[in-house]
Design a protein around this motif. Structure first.
Motif, PDB file in Angstrom:
ATOM      1  N   ALA A  64       0.833  -1.214   0.000  1.00 37.24           N
ATOM      2  CA  ALA A  64       0.000   0.000   0.000  1.00 37.24           C
ATOM      3  C   ALA A  64       0.865   1.260   0.000  1.00 37.24           C
ATOM      4  O   ALA A  64       0.569   2.228  -0.709  1.00 37.24           O
ATOM      5  N   GLY A  68       1.003   4.000  -2.925  1.00 38.84           N
ATOM      6  CA  GLY A  68       0.798   5.403  -2.580  1.00 38.84           C
ATOM      7  C   GLY A  68       1.923   6.290  -3.070  1.00 38.84           C
ATOM      8  O   GLY A  68       1.695   7.382  -3.596  1.00 38.84           O
ATOM      9  N   HIS A  78      -6.967   8.375  -7.894  1.00 41.96           N
ATOM     10  CA  HIS A  78      -6.243   8.558  -6.638  1.00 41.96           C
ATOM     11  C   HIS A  78      -5.644   7.216  -6.240  1.00 41.96           C
ATOM     12  O   HIS A  78      -6.256   6.150  -6.444  1.00 41.96           O
ATOM     13  N   TRP A  79      -4.479   7.224  -5.624  1.00 45.30           N
ATOM     14  CA  TRP A  79      -3.813   5.977  -5.257  1.00 45.30           C
ATOM     15  C   TRP A  79      -4.653   5.126  -4.313  1.00 45.30           C
ATOM     16  O   TRP A  79      -4.602   3.903  -4.344  1.00 45.30           O
ATOM     17  N   ARG A  80      -5.475   5.747  -3.484  1.00 40.77           N
ATOM     18  CA  ARG A  80      -6.323   4.976  -2.563  1.00 40.77           C
ATOM     19  C   ARG A  80      -7.404   4.214  -3.324  1.00 40.77           C
ATOM     20  O   ARG A  80      -7.847   3.160  -2.882  1.00 40.77           O
ATOM     21  N   GLN A  81      -7.827   4.754  -4.466  1.00 37.23           N
ATOM     22  CA  GLN A  81      -8.798   4.041  -5.298  1.00 37.23           C
ATOM     23  C   GLN A  81      -8.183   2.754  -5.848  1.00 37.23           C
ATOM     24  O   GLN A  81      -8.867   1.732  -5.942  1.00 37.23           O
ATOM     25  N   MET A 115      -4.323  -1.475   4.969  1.00 31.62           N
ATOM     26  CA  MET A 115      -4.429  -0.033   4.773  1.00 31.62           C
ATOM     27  C   MET A 115      -5.293   0.652   5.828  1.00 31.62           C
ATOM     28  O   MET A 115      -5.431   1.858   5.844  1.00 31.62           O
TER      29      MET A 115
END
Length: 190
Positions: A64, A68, A78-81, A115
């Motif tokens: 993760a 990121g 977005h990296w979280r997506q 995460m």
């Protein structure tokens, strides 16, 4: 978003505990306690049963963080997506893994849980700041984190009941929650 992620995290913990051999996916401290206890009793095989999810969780944190870092400046997504999408795919696959391979299933769920944020620690830290400095924003932050913990508990209860009734495929309930999270993130990003 954080509420749905907490709901999903609680669901996943109850699922792996109830359906996948009494191992936690999110509560790695619990796994460390059980691993250590079995080591001290000379039950090496049982100790490994708790070690592998801890290692999978650590690997998930590493992956993760790398995602990121690599996609931090991405414009389209977005990296979280990316992480939530990966989590959905892996959890969906877990629903097809037979119980003879519970260790693999639990390791995959632990990997996806990596995460998650430490809500209890963050909430209590904010409460401490409020008591010390009378900073009202810290109290709001503490209440936010404790609310997330409450929602996690609801997810754990829901996941527990559904995993006991449905079995292996109950993890797909968490996938549904994460699809909603992903949709919200896409909408927010736009």
């Amino acid at each position: 978003l954080s509420s749905l992620l907490a709901l999903s995290g609680g669901f996943q913990d109850a699922y792996t505990y109830n359906v996948r051999d009494k191992v936690f996916s999110n509560a790695q401290t619990g796994n460390v306690v059980l691993m250590s206890q079995h080591l001290m009793q000379g039950e090496w095989q049982r100790a490994l049963h708790y070690l592998f999810p801890v290692l999978a969780f650590a690997l998930g944190v590493l992956v993760a963080e790398q995602i990121g870092h690599k996609y931090k400046g991405a414009k389209r997504i977005h990296w979280r997506q990316i992480i939530v999408a990966l989590e959905i795919v892996l959890l969906f696959a877990v629903g097809f893994i037979p119980q003879e391979y519970n260790m693999l299933a639990t390791m995959l769920v632990s990997f996806t849980c990596a995460m998650r944020i430490g809500n209890l620690r963050s909430g209590t830290e904010s409460l401490s700041v409020f008591f010390r400095e009378r900073e009202h924003s810290a109290l709001r932050k503490a209440l936010h984190y404790y609310g997330i913990i409450f929602i996690f508990a609801i997810g754990a209860g829901l996941g527990g009941v559904l995993s006991l009734r449905i079995g292996v495929q109950a993890i797909w309930g968490s996938c549904i929650l994460l699809v909603i999270v992903c949709a919200m993130m896409i909408r927010e990003h736009r």
